[in-house]
Design an enzyme around this catalytic site. Structure first.
Site, PDB file in Angstrom:
ATOM      1  N   GLU A  69     -18.438  17.261 -23.966  1.00 25.47           N
ATOM      2  CA  GLU A  69     -19.892  16.759 -24.096  1.00 25.47           C
ATOM      3  C   GLU A  69     -20.010  15.404 -23.289  1.00 25.47           C
ATOM      4  O   GLU A  69     -20.815  14.964 -22.780  1.00 25.47           O
ATOM      5  CB  GLU A  69     -20.400  16.603 -25.382  1.00 25.47           C
ATOM      6  CG  GLU A  69     -20.681  18.029 -26.058  1.00 25.47           C
ATOM      7  CD  GLU A  69     -19.444  18.358 -26.885  1.00 25.47           C
ATOM      8  OE1 GLU A  69     -19.517  19.006 -28.111  1.00 25.47           O
ATOM      9  OE2 GLU A  69     -18.175  17.946 -26.530  1.00 25.47           O
TER      10      GLU A  69
ATOM     11  N   CYS B 219     -19.019  17.749 -32.317  1.00 18.39           N
ATOM     12  CA  CYS B 219     -18.411  16.994 -33.401  1.00 18.39           C
ATOM     13  C   CYS B 219     -19.305  15.839 -33.693  1.00 18.39           C
ATOM     14  O   CYS B 219     -20.269  15.482 -32.896  1.00 18.39           O
ATOM     15  CB  CYS B 219     -16.849  16.661 -33.067  1.00 18.39           C
ATOM     16  SG  CYS B 219     -16.803  15.339 -31.652  1.00 18.39           S
TER      17      CYS B 219
ATOM     18  N   CYS C 204     -19.661  13.379 -30.665  1.00 17.54           N
ATOM     19  CA  CYS C 204     -20.542  13.890 -29.460  1.00 17.54           C
ATOM     20  C   CYS C 204     -21.901  13.880 -30.061  1.00 17.54           C
ATOM     21  O   CYS C 204     -22.799  13.900 -29.205  1.00 17.54           O
ATOM     22  CB  CYS C 204     -19.847  15.258 -29.145  1.00 17.54           C
ATOM     23  SG  CYS C 204     -18.408  15.212 -28.034  1.00 17.54           S
TER      24      CYS C 204
END
Length: 148
Positions: free
Chosen positions: A53, A81, A84
């Site tokens: 990302e 996560c 990101c």
């Protein structure tokens, strides 16, 4: 949501796997055109920030000349996560479409949804798109590692 963009993210995930990286791929789309691509490159770059990302956001910002990606969609093979998710919020990405849920670090639904907090931006979130394909590439990768 267009599955063709998730298929492109899956292609990037496969490229990551071929280089020994955890197979996650991402694309950023504006007006039906891919403006940013990314795949995990943490091992190659030895950089904890080199998630798919983040790589896609960096490329999209370079291609647009702006850090604001408010009219963009992110397609990613694994639920983002916390790092990101923060980058997604801060870059103002309008829509996030992810494939597999991440029960250990997912921060848009599985462990926590950081977008439920009162940040200045809340993307639309769609999870489980092409989920089986996205899960399979991850399970195959980790299965191969265990067998080595």
């Amino acid at each position: 949501m267009e599955r063709k963009f998730m298929k492109e993210a899956l292609n990037l995930a496969k490229q990551a796997a071929q280089k020994g990286e955890v197979p996650v791929g991402a694309v950023i789309v504006r007006n039906g055109e891919i403006i940013g691509r990314g795949k995990n490159q943490r091992e190659e770059k030895q950089n904890a920030l080199s998630h798919a990302e983040i790589e896609a956001i960096n490329e999209a910002c370079e291609n647009t000349g702006s850090w604001r990606l408010e009219d963009c969609e992110l397609y990613v093979t694994l639920e983002p996560c916390p790092m990101c998710t923060g980058a997604i919020i801060n870059s103002r990405i309008k829509t996030v479409v992810f494939g597999a849920y991440d029960l250990k670090a997912g921060s848009m639904d599985s462990v926590i949804n950081l977008c439920d907090y009162p940040y200045n931006h809340k993307p639309e979130i769609y999870g489980g798109i092409c989920e089986e394909e996205c899960k399979k590439i991850l399970s195959d990768f980790f299965g191969d590692l265990r067998n080595e």
